[in-house]
Design a protein around this motif. Structure first.
Motif, PDB file in Angstrom:
ATOM      1  N   ASN A 122       4.944 -10.551  -7.981  1.00  0.00           N
ATOM      2  CA  ASN A 122       5.426  -9.448  -8.210  1.00  0.00           C
ATOM      3  C   ASN A 122       4.615  -8.308  -8.598  1.00  0.00           C
ATOM      4  N   LEU A 123       4.113  -8.867 -10.069  1.00  0.00           N
ATOM      5  CA  LEU A 123       3.284  -8.064 -10.795  1.00  0.00           C
ATOM      6  C   LEU A 123       2.014  -7.924 -10.272  1.00  0.00           C
ATOM      7  N   TRP A 158      -2.440  -3.655  -9.257  1.00  0.00           N
ATOM      8  CA  TRP A 158      -2.777  -4.442 -10.497  1.00  0.00           C
ATOM      9  C   TRP A 158      -3.951  -5.390 -10.229  1.00  0.00           C
ATOM     10  N   LEU A 159      -3.890  -5.886  -8.973  1.00  0.00           N
ATOM     11  CA  LEU A 159      -4.756  -6.692  -8.418  1.00  0.00           C
ATOM     12  C   LEU A 159      -6.307  -6.286  -8.572  1.00  0.00           C
ATOM     13  N   ALA A 160      -6.440  -5.090  -8.255  1.00  0.00           N
ATOM     14  CA  ALA A 160      -7.599  -4.302  -8.251  1.00  0.00           C
ATOM     15  C   ALA A 160      -8.180  -4.030  -9.902  1.00  0.00           C
ATOM     16  N   SER A 183      -5.393 -15.111  -5.932  1.00  0.00           N
ATOM     17  CA  SER A 183      -5.028 -15.469  -4.693  1.00  0.00           C
ATOM     18  C   SER A 183      -3.500 -15.947  -4.608  1.00  0.00           C
ATOM     19  N   LEU A 184      -3.252 -16.808  -5.823  1.00  0.00           N
ATOM     20  CA  LEU A 184      -1.957 -17.212  -5.757  1.00  0.00           C
ATOM     21  C   LEU A 184      -1.015 -16.139  -5.910  1.00  0.00           C
ATOM     22  N   ALA A 185      -1.380 -15.117  -6.773  1.00  0.00           N
ATOM     23  CA  ALA A 185      -0.436 -13.791  -6.955  1.00  0.00           C
ATOM     24  C   ALA A 185      -0.432 -13.144  -5.586  1.00  0.00           C
ATOM     25  N   ARG A 186      -1.314 -12.929  -4.805  1.00  0.00           N
ATOM     26  CA  ARG A 186      -1.388 -12.016  -3.814  1.00  0.00           C
ATOM     27  C   ARG A 186      -0.627 -12.629  -2.586  1.00  0.00           C
TER      28      ARG A 186
END
Lengths: 253, 344
Positions: B178-179, B191-193, B255-258
């Motif tokens: 989510n974050l 946030w990824l960027a 990648s896990l987060a995305r």
């Protein structure tokens, strides 16, 4: 006068082949001494021994009268002895200042320096000073060394050795691959280095060049020193005779 | 230190101010590739004004490019050091699997930040370990980088499948996805960027301004010269590969987060995409040349191209054709300019 660097009875053997048979060598403070000899006479082996790249099987090396045991080229550098290699050994993608300080980069002062941040301006400033002092003209100190001419590159390599050498600089065929003008550049540079108080040991095949730039000449033949000359009092013929066995001085070995 | 004291002549002082910063920038590669990126962006904005140049779509491009960018940062160091790292995609997968398993054991979907942090550390450590192995194989065992990392590519992917039994681990903590995965900072920037940008800035500064960076260029430019001046070339290369592995580990966690899962089968070509980005960015595969700024642009050009072509309705399969052609053109153009420079 006492020699600055002196070698006696140096033996280097590869299996049954003797590259050096009790070779001797001396270099005095503030001179250009040429080391000459035919192919296979042992010039390169002797220089490698004196600059720490090879460990001799026997013999003694003295620097300013003190016995010296070199563990490697870096150890020699710590004693103020530098070598300009035949194949330059510059990083062609880095600029002249970066090459001058390669492996001995100046960090910034303060916390940034502790993080490994380099003081590029200071290195560049000092490099420009050094090149100026040595009369080396580069089109652009910030250009990669790749873009310089062969003579300019050789000058950068020589400058790097000179900056860090406080006592002796070995130059192995520094003009071998150069044209006439560039060759003169490098020879002028060698004289300037000598005038600055650093002893230059020049290894060269080019006898007229040796006589033009050297103060003294030492001749190796079959792994031994066979003759010593003052450059002003000798000739190409005499040097060649010594190299090929026509002349042998009793007291040279 | 001893230098010869002699008055400097006017000519020798001129070398201080040669032809200026701008001339050097024009000769350099980065400006030109940046212009290509700008032209692409303008072109797509004109062709599809309502779809391409929207905040939503720009966010998409940034999020899509972020993970690849992190891989490409490590790859830049490796390529500048005259090496190559084919294993990054597999190391990403392996690290993702390790991180996911740790997070699952710490509560899975409902795991807290402590579990997420522990999983992240485990992922980074796994990447670091593969990187060290690559470095040791290249330097101590003298296996050429292409072969060494081809070997670890297979091993890392295979082991990831052994650990998971071949099926993806998908109980990734929702707090993480989510974050970092979908979240927007200030409601605008993914946030990824931001994470990718932080990593990029830190390693751009290290490569450009520190002794570590300088030694990376020196090693890639002439390893023998570096060795002769006392740089511990082998140890340095091990660090460079370790960095690439660790960043692949970080990319695994991102990648896990995305994707909220380990995407074991989804990273087969990540290595080539990362290499393409670095090379489009102006790095030389012979080593000694390359910048992080170039790599950022080099990663964004294929990203923008893919995104723009999809928006214009191009058939999916044409995307790979276009990106491949850009890679070849970029290197050709660079070669031509290099040759022109040598003739100067």
């Amino acid at each position: 006068m006492e020699p600055l660097l002196e070698a006696r009875g140096i033996v280097k053997r590869y299996g049954h082949v003797y590259a050096l048979r009790e070779a001797a060598f001396s270099a005095y403070p503030g001179e250009v001494v040429a080391l000459v000899g035919d192919n296979g006479a042992g010039k390169s082996t002797l220089v490698k021994t004196l600059s720490g790249a090879l460990t001799p099987d026997a013999g003694e090396i003295r620097l300013e009268g003190t016995p010296l045991r070199l563990t490697g080229p870096l150890d020699a550098q710590r004693h103020g002895i530098e070598t300009v290699y035949q194949d330059l050994a510059l990083a062609p993608d880095l600029d002249a200042a970066a090459n001058l300080y390669l492996g001995r980069e100046l960090p910034r002062s303060g916390p940034l320096g502790m993080l490994g941040v380099l003081d590029r301006n200071e290195m560049r400033r000092r490099a420009v000073d050094t090149f100026g002092d040595l009369g080396i003209r580069l089109p652009d100190v910030a250009a990669p060394v790749r873009r310089l001419s062969g003579g300019q590159r050789q000058c950068v390599a020589v400058a790097r050795a000179v900056v860090w050498a406080s006592k002796v600089v070995f130059m192995d065929e520094p003009t071998a691959a150069l044209g006439v003008v560039q060759r003169r550049q490098v020879l002028d540079l060698i004289r300037r280095v000598r005038d600055g108080g650093v002893t230059v040991v020049l290894i060269s095949h080019n006898m007229p060049e040796v006589l033009a730039v050297a103060d003294r000449v030492e001749v190796l033949r079959l792994g031994r020193r066979v003759a010593r000359f003052t450059a002003a009092d000798t000739s190409v013929e005499e040097l060649v005779a010594a190299m090929t066995g026509g002349i042998e001085q009793e007291d040279a070995a | 230190m001893s230098t010869v004291r002699e008055p400097a002549t006017d000519e020798t002082l001129e070398q201080d101010v040669p032809d200026g910063r701008w001339a050097r920038l024009l000769r350099g590669n980065t400006l030109w590739t940046f212009l290509v990126l700008v032209v692409l962006a303008i072109g797509f904005s004109v062709a599809a004004p309502l779809a391409f140049a929207t905040p939503f779509n720009v966010r998409n491009i940034l999020a899509d490019s972020s993970i690849l960018l992190v891989l490409a940062i490590g790859m830049t160091y490796v390529i500048v050091s005259a090496g190559i790292d084919l294993s990054v995609g597999s190391v990403l997968v392996f690290s993702g699997v390790i991180a996911a398993n740790v997070m699952v054991s710490m509560g899975g979907v409902t795991a807290g930040w402590g579990g997420i942090a522990l999983g992240t550390l485990a992922g980074l450590a796994a990447g670091f370990a593969w990187g060290v192995l690559n470095g040791v194989l290249v330097t101590k065992a003298r296996v050429p980088p292409l072969i060494a990392t081809l070997g670890t590519l297979g091993m890392a992917l295979g082991l990831a499948q052994v650990i998971t039994g071949g099926s993806d681990v998908s109980r990734v903590p929702s707090r993480l996805s989510n974050l970092i995965g979908y979240g927007l900072a200030l409601g605008q920037v993914p946030w990824l960027a931001i994470v990718a940008a932080l990593i990029t800035v830190v390693f751009a500064l290290i490569l450009a301004f520190t002794r570590f960076g300088r030694h990376t260029y020196a090693t890639g430019s002439n390893a023998e010269a570096a060795r002769r001046v006392g740089i511990a070339v082998d140890r340095h290369l091990i660090k460079v590969y370790a960095l690439s592995g660790t960043l692949a580990g970080a990319a695994g966690v991102l990648s896990l987060a995305r994707f909220s899962t380990t995407t074991i089968a989804g990273h087969a070509f990540d290595n080539l995409s990362a290499i393409a980005g670095v090379v489009i960015g102006g790095a030389s595969l012979f080593g000694g040349v390359g910048t992080i700024a170039g790599t950022v642009i080099g990663v964004l050009i294929p990203g923008v191209l893919r995104n723009g072509l999809i928006i214009l309705g191009a058939q999916r399969f044409w995307l790979d054709v276009a990106v491949g052609a850009v890679l070849v053109l970029a290197v050709m153009f660079d070669q031509v300019r290099r040759r022109a420079r040598e003739r100067e």
